[in-house]
Design a protein around this motif. Structure first.
Motif, mmCIF file in Angstrom:
data_model
loop_
_atom_site.group_PDB
_atom_site.id
_atom_site.type_symbol
_atom_site.label_atom_id
_atom_site.label_comp_id
_atom_site.label_asym_id
_atom_site.label_seq_id
_atom_site.Cartn_x
_atom_site.Cartn_y
_atom_site.Cartn_z
ATOM 1 N N ARG A 1 -5.014 -0.332 0.613
ATOM 2 C CA ARG A 1 -4.322 -1.501 1.169
ATOM 3 C C ARG A 1 -2.890 -1.594 0.633
ATOM 4 N NH1 ARG A 1 -9.582 -3.748 0.720
ATOM 5 N NH2 ARG A 1 -9.143 -4.549 -1.378
ATOM 6 N N ARG A 2 -2.717 -1.231 -0.636
ATOM 7 C CA ARG A 2 -1.371 -1.232 -1.215
ATOM 8 C C ARG A 2 -0.468 -0.245 -0.486
ATOM 9 N NH1 ARG A 2 -0.515 0.451 -7.543
ATOM 10 N NH2 ARG A 2 1.712 0.960 -7.473
ATOM 11 N N LEU A 3 -0.987 0.930 -0.161
ATOM 12 C CA LEU A 3 -0.213 1.926 0.582
ATOM 13 C C LEU A 3 0.133 1.432 1.977
ATOM 14 C CD1 LEU A 3 -2.186 5.147 -0.465
ATOM 15 C CD2 LEU A 3 0.225 4.679 -0.973
ATOM 16 N N SER A 4 -0.839 0.830 2.646
ATOM 17 C CA SER A 4 -0.604 0.330 3.989
ATOM 18 C C SER A 4 0.430 -0.799 3.983
ATOM 19 C CB SER A 4 -1.923 -0.180 4.593
ATOM 20 O OG SER A 4 -1.724 -0.673 5.894
ATOM 21 N N GLU A 5 0.331 -1.689 3.020
ATOM 22 C CA GLU A 5 1.276 -2.806 2.944
ATOM 23 C C GLU A 5 2.677 -2.310 2.594
ATOM 24 O OE1 GLU A 5 2.327 -6.959 3.083
ATOM 25 O OE2 GLU A 5 0.903 -5.599 4.050
ATOM 26 N N MET A 6 2.746 -1.283 1.751
ATOM 27 C CA MET A 6 4.054 -0.710 1.415
ATOM 28 C C MET A 6 4.719 -0.155 2.665
ATOM 29 S SD MET A 6 6.224 0.096 -1.034
ATOM 30 C CE MET A 6 7.553 1.245 -1.410
ATOM 31 N N SER A 7 3.957 0.534 3.496
ATOM 32 C CA SER A 7 4.504 1.088 4.736
ATOM 33 C C SER A 7 4.954 -0.031 5.673
ATOM 34 C CB SER A 7 3.462 1.964 5.434
ATOM 35 O OG SER A 7 3.120 3.082 4.645
#
Length: 493
Positions: free
Chosen positions: A392-398
């Motif tokens: 989720r952190r990766l997705s939110e960063m994108s």
């Protein structure tokens, strides 16, 4: 070297030179220099891929190379060594050759005080004029260490470097480290004056500071020329990386040296599978595409960075499979007798193909959400990890980087298996990887445009979140690029 138990003779030497200029220059040929005569009688000098034509040398000039190649010498011992080899040498010719060697970066210069070596300037290339703004008569209270200067450990001890200089400085006296630290402190005469007393020869400090300032390691404390935009635009690590990943401003091994051969096995051309469940991907019909695809000009002219996705009609498994097949499949593995070489739709220096693609799937018909690895050999998606905090952190960063209102349908996290390039290439491997990322971006943009999809490259991502999600060591394989893909929103069609 500094120490607490100085001998009586050291004290005598200090007293003998106290009040005079105690610093001497010792010259010798730079490390790795090779003097090579050719069949015509001319002489060349080489180090790595760099060389200088010296022409036909007189006997006294040849004697200069012998003396300087055999060890360090000051002017007096150099002339004595030449006289010991040649009767009645022409001192003007001797000095002219020394000047040429120094100007072309072939002489290391060591500053000494008594029997103590203080520091050595090791040339990295032809000498350059001192940077504008370098103080001629340094005052410790008026100087500071350049923000571009880097002090690091090396096999020779502590080394001071800067991308703005044409030499590296080997520090032989540990007290010089404290002296440099004092010059990085706020400007007070007391602070600047305190540093020199930790050096073995305090009276040598003005000469040492003068030499460092002339080379560009020290600058006026107000910042001087470093405030100019041509310098201010660079972060120190960026300019150092630029200077060290191209030849000319360093003396490190460079290029395809295969330095790791015999020490480590090269990584295979195709990454071994993770062992997780896989999603087979449909393949593109290349013959149909050759007949009906957009022209190159149309693709280049129509390309746009599109950040809006149509979540009412999201990307499908078939479209995702076609995209990856056209962009990144492995077309074959070859060998050069040393390591496996890949073959993919985009070019890669040395056929290294170190880049890997990890689709972070948020919304694709036919593919459950999660972080996958694209296997370019089998043309399948292999599940690495299901949605969780790191994913989720990766997705939110994108999403935040692209300034999207909802998560991207797919975020391709591009990693590099660094050993694929680092095993062969010295100094330039990481720069090559970043160039490969740009090449892959362009291919992805072109294919997304031809397929009528929304594609957008990102400028950065969260490498620590990727490491947390995959368990892969950051220094072995890490993200170096990100590319978003989804179905086009109606307003972008």
């Amino acid at each position: 070297m500094t120490g607490t138990g100085r001998s009586h003779r050291d004290g005598e030497e200090r007293a003998a030179v106290h009040g005079a200029a105690p610093v001497r220059e010792l010259l010798r040929l730079r490390p790795g220099a090779r003097v090579v005569p050719d069949a015509t009688g001319a002489t060349r000098i080489y180090a790595g891929q760099r060389g200088t034509f010296l022409g036909a040398l007189t006997p006294d000039q040849s004697a200069v190379l012998e003396v300087l190649g055999g060890g360090a010498a000051d002017e007096e011992s150099l002339l004595a060594g030449v006289r010991g080899r040649v009767a009645e040498p022409d001192l003007s010719r001797v000095r002219e050759l020394v000047r040429r060697l120094r100007a072309h970066g072939w002489l290391s210069v060591t500053l000494t005080a008594g029997r103590t070596r203080l520091l050595t300037f090791r040339p990295l290339g032809p000498a350059a004029p001192p940077p504008a703004g370098s103080p001629a008569a340094p005052d410790p209270a008026g100087l500071r260490l350049s923000r571009f200067a880097v002090l690091r450990a090396d096999t020779s001890g502590m080394v001071l470097e800067s991308p703005l200089t044409h030499s590296a400085v080997e520090l032989h006296d540990a007290g010089l480290v404290g002296l440099l630290a004092s010059l990085a402190a706020p400007a007070t005469r007391d602070a600047a004056a305190a540093g020199p007393h930790t050096v073995a020869w305090p009276e040598a400090v003005p000469a040492v500071l003068g030499a460092l300032a002339r080379q560009g390691f020290l600058v006026p404390r107000d910042g001087g020329h470093e405030r100019e935009f041509r310098y201010a635009q660079w972060a120190p690590h960026e300019l150092l990386f630029h200077s060290r990943s191209r030849d000319g401003r360093h003396d490190a091994p460079f290029g395809g040296t295969r330095w790791a051969e015999g020490a480590a096995d090269p990584l295979p051309a195709v990454r071994p599978p993770f062992g997780g469940p896989v999603v087979p991907l449909p393949r593109a019909d290349l013959e149909d595409l050759r007949a009906n695809d957009m022209t190159l000009t149309e693709v280049l002219e129509d390309r746009r960075s599109l950040r809006r996705h149509d979540d009412t009609a999201p990307l499908t498994l078939t479209r995702l499979g076609e995209f990856l097949y056209r962009c990144a499949r492995n077309r074959g593995v070859h060998g050069d007798g040393k390591q496996e070489l890949g073959d993919r739709p985009y070019p890669s220096g040395g056929r290294s193909h170190e880049l890997e693609i990890y689709p972070l799937v948020e919304r694709v018909d036919g593919v459950p959400p999660g972080l996958y690895h694209y296997d370019p050999e089998r043309h399948v998606l292999e599940l690495v990890t299901r949605p969780g905090p790191a994913v989720r952190r990766l997705s939110e960063m994108s999403r935040l980087t692209a300034q999207m209102s909802s998560p991207p349908q797919v975020a391709f996290l591009v990693t590099a298996r660094f050993g694929r390039v680092m095993w062969k290439y010295s100094a330039m491997g990481y720069a090559m990887t970043l160039k490969h990322v740009g090449v892959l971006y362009q291919v992805m943009y072109g294919v997304a445009t031809a397929m009528g999809l929304a594609g957008c490259a990102l400028g950065s991502g969260d490498s620590d979140a990727f490491a947390a999600a995959t368990g892969l060591p950051w220094e072995t394989e890490s993200t170096v690029g990100e590319f978003l893909l989804g179905s086009r929103a109606a307003q972008d069609v």
